[in-house]
Motif scaffolding. Structure first.
Motif, PDB file in Angstrom:
ATOM      1  N   ASP A  71       2.964  14.646   1.792  1.00  0.00           N
ATOM      2  CA  ASP A  71       1.796  13.963   2.342  1.00  0.00           C
ATOM      3  C   ASP A  71       1.211  13.032   1.295  1.00  0.00           C
ATOM      4  O   ASP A  71       0.640  13.472   0.305  1.00  0.00           O
ATOM      5  CB  ASP A  71       0.767  15.000   2.789  1.00  0.00           C
TER       6      ASP A  71
ATOM      7  N   GLN B 282       0.925   4.433  -2.756  1.00  0.00           N
ATOM      8  CA  GLN B 282       0.818   5.851  -2.423  1.00  0.00           C
ATOM      9  C   GLN B 282       1.981   6.645  -3.009  1.00  0.00           C
ATOM     10  O   GLN B 282       1.800   7.732  -3.560  1.00  0.00           O
ATOM     11  CB  GLN B 282       0.775   6.030  -0.901  1.00  0.00           C
TER      12      GLN B 282
ATOM     13  N   ASN C 154      -1.192  10.704   1.972  1.00  0.00           N
ATOM     14  CA  ASN C 154      -2.337  10.124   2.671  1.00  0.00           C
ATOM     15  C   ASN C 154      -1.876   9.228   3.817  1.00  0.00           C
ATOM     16  O   ASN C 154      -1.797   9.677   4.946  1.00  0.00           O
ATOM     17  CB  ASN C 154      -3.257   9.354   1.718  1.00  0.00           C
ATOM     18  N   SER C 155      -1.562   7.974   3.517  1.00  0.00           N
ATOM     19  CA  SER C 155      -1.183   7.044   4.582  1.00  0.00           C
ATOM     20  C   SER C 155       0.283   7.184   4.975  1.00  0.00           C
ATOM     21  O   SER C 155       0.709   6.657   5.996  1.00  0.00           O
ATOM     22  CB  SER C 155      -1.452   5.602   4.147  1.00  0.00           C
ATOM     23  N   VAL C 156       1.065   7.875   4.177  1.00  0.00           N
ATOM     24  CA  VAL C 156       2.492   8.044   4.436  1.00  0.00           C
ATOM     25  C   VAL C 156       2.837   9.528   4.394  1.00  0.00           C
ATOM     26  O   VAL C 156       2.447  10.228   3.459  1.00  0.00           O
ATOM     27  CB  VAL C 156       3.356   7.298   3.388  1.00  0.00           C
TER      28      VAL C 156
ATOM     29  N   GLU D 258       0.817  -1.212   0.000  1.00  0.00           N
ATOM     30  CA  GLU D 258       0.000   0.000   0.000  1.00  0.00           C
ATOM     31  C   GLU D 258       0.852   1.263   0.000  1.00  0.00           C
ATOM     32  O   GLU D 258       0.524   2.249  -0.669  1.00  0.00           O
ATOM     33  CB  GLU D 258      -0.928   0.005   1.209  1.00  0.00           C
ATOM     34  N   ASP D 259       1.958   1.255   0.736  1.00  0.00           N
ATOM     35  CA  ASP D 259       2.835   2.427   0.771  1.00  0.00           C
ATOM     36  C   ASP D 259       3.459   2.697  -0.594  1.00  0.00           C
ATOM     37  O   ASP D 259       3.616   3.844  -1.002  1.00  0.00           O
ATOM     38  CB  ASP D 259       3.931   2.245   1.824  1.00  0.00           C
TER      39      ASP D 259
END
Length: 233
Positions: free
Chosen positions: A113, A46, A115-117, A42-43
């Protein structure tokens, strides 16, 4: 890089490196888009889609240090823009690993930024190691801050940075002595009592040898402080 080399066999290494920097982000995005989401971290997804926003700050807390940009330092009574980094390179021909210390000042502070990272970066003006770093007769490491080296590669991950102070050499104002900054370590690396912890990094105020990488290369989690000097643009 392998893809570029295979498709541009007549180009020299300097061209390949420049093209790699120019096109890597788009190459990564195309790779991520073409992959099945179930097979990609997932990272990585992103990172492939690039940051949704980029914030800039004049001050930032990380690794137990408070970094300022050089511009903010000029408005302050303290010095927080000095930075050092130990870079490790591998010489495959000699089968050896070399470590070099680099010194500079923080020019800009970015926060990417995804989102998740969220990734904080320091954009620095680096001293030229060949022309601007020396060890004087007393064993002090000195730098000439007027030299400007590595302008094509100014960014480092903020978590890799160690803070230093530069004190003008009274014998020659062109040079500054490098002194290690005090680290505020409560809350960093699970430290709860500063009196039970070495308040200074292992880097000495003067050294001829390579500096310790114990703190510089640690995987410390970053944090942002809402102190008054730091602001979002």
């Amino acid at each position: 890089m392998s893809y570029l080399a295979e498709n541009n066999s007549r180009r020299d290494q300097s061209w390949l490196e420049a093209e790699h920097k120019r096109k890597f982000s788009q190459w990564l995005a195309d790779k991520v888009i073409g992959m099945s989401p179930t097979n990609v971290d997932e990272d990585v997804i992103q990172l492939g889609y690039r940051p949704r926003r980029v914030l800039q700050y004049q001050g930032y807390d990380i690794n137990g240090y408070t970094f300022y940009t050089e511009q903010q330092d000029d408005k302050s009574t303290v010095q927080n823009s000095g930075v050092t980094l130990i870079a490790t390179t591998t010489d495959s021909s000699r089968m050896s690993i070399a470590k070099d210390s680099y010194y500079g000042v923080v020019d800009e502070i970015w926060e990417l930024d995804y989102n998740s990272v969220v990734i904080p970066l320091l954009k620095c003006k680096w001293v030229d190691n060949k022309k601007g770093v020396k060890v004087d007769s007393d064993g002090f490491t000195c730098v000439n801050l007027s030299t400007n080296g590595y302008s094509s590669d100014p960014f480092i991950l903020a978590k890799q940075a160690t803070q230093v102070f530069y004190v003008a050499d009274p014998k020659d104002k062109r040079w500054h002595i490098v002194l290690q900054s005090k680290r505020s370590i409560v809350g960093v690396d699970d430290v709860v009592d500063e009196d039970e912890y070495n308040k200074f990094d292992e880097l000495p105020p003067f050294s001829i040898g390579v500096q310790s990488t114990d703190d510089v290369l640690s995987d410390t989690i970053y944090l942002r402080s809402d102190h008054q000097e730091g602001h979002e643009d």
